[in-house]
Design a protein around this motif. Sequence first.
Motif, short mmCIF file in Angstrom:
data_model
loop_
_atom_site.label_atom_id
_atom_site.label_comp_id
_atom_site.label_asym_id
_atom_site.label_seq_id
_atom_site.Cartn_x
_atom_site.Cartn_y
_atom_site.Cartn_z
N ALA A 101 1.39 -1.40 -0.07
CA ALA A 101 -0.23 -0.36 0.00
C ALA A 101 0.49 1.45 0.05
O ALA A 101 1.34 1.20 0.81
CB ALA A 101 -1.21 -0.27 1.11
N TRP A 138 -0.68 -0.88 -5.12
CA TRP A 138 -1.75 -0.09 -5.16
C TRP A 138 -1.79 0.95 -4.26
O TRP A 138 -1.01 1.20 -3.07
CB TRP A 138 -3.55 -0.71 -4.23
N LEU A 140 -3.20 4.82 -2.77
CA LEU A 140 -4.08 4.67 -1.63
C LEU A 140 -3.80 5.90 -1.64
O LEU A 140 -2.94 6.91 -0.95
CB LEU A 140 -4.48 3.98 -0.75
N GLY A 186 -7.09 2.84 -5.03
CA GLY A 186 -7.94 3.26 -4.48
C GLY A 186 -8.14 4.59 -3.74
O GLY A 186 -7.35 5.49 -3.27
N LEU A 224 -7.80 5.76 6.04
CA LEU A 224 -6.40 5.94 5.22
C LEU A 224 -5.55 6.62 6.24
O LEU A 224 -4.43 6.18 6.46
CB LEU A 224 -6.50 6.13 4.25
#
Length: 260
Positions: A101, A138, A140, A186, A224
């Motif tokens: 992430a 990913w 984010l 994301g 997050l």
Amino acid sequence: MSQLTGLLTSLAAGEVRVVDLTNTLSNETPTIRLPEPFANLVDFSLEEVSAYNEPGPLWKHHNISTGEHIGTHLDAPVHWATGRGGKDVSQIEPSRLVGPACVLDVTREAAADADFLVDVEHVKAWEDRHGPIPENAWLLVRTGWGAYAQDPIRFLNADEAGAHTPGFTVECARWLADVAPISGVGVETVGIDAGLAPTMDPIFPLHHFLLGADKYGVTSLQNLDRLPATGAVIVVAPLPILGGTGSPARVLAFVDGAHG
């Protein structure tokens, strides 16, 4: 000790935490509303079948009804015209749904301008500080929008000109699709594109480029702020719907217990 045994030991000791990045799913979950003449998905709903009564004396269960793209959900390539002929949600390799992430924090910019757009320079500035985006990561994007998820009016933030929520420039959408070694993007907002994406060229550029490049999107993320910029691992778990263009998903992150 195997690596998996080590993970379980770290979880038990609190050295690794599991952070839920998923919004709750109900008939009040905010969803995208398309203008006429376009059709909209049905909202999520529960229909009681039994509740410890005559239809089911020892159990309770429901039928559910929902659109594919409701709440925290994954967009598969076949969702968009540029991904036509690509993977449906059941065909996405599990290895693409688990990865590093990379959290890009633009909360200050989004607070100052609801129509703020992430550009390539923002992602490259992140890389200058934290190192290159790793393979299968990913990206984010933390905008602070998750704080509004239980308030449909504030979350969708629409007026006569359209919705006003953060997103990506056309150039950044193309770069993420063609250059960045990511599996997906994301966001905390209702969709992966900005609220004013219908006015861009091409319209909905992140859908256009990302899904056309066999990469994926996840929306309506929460928490997050509990993830570090690097070091967490994300797990995206959609329903493997045959022919599905997307699915509500449970999204989890494994985080070093020292963080936060």
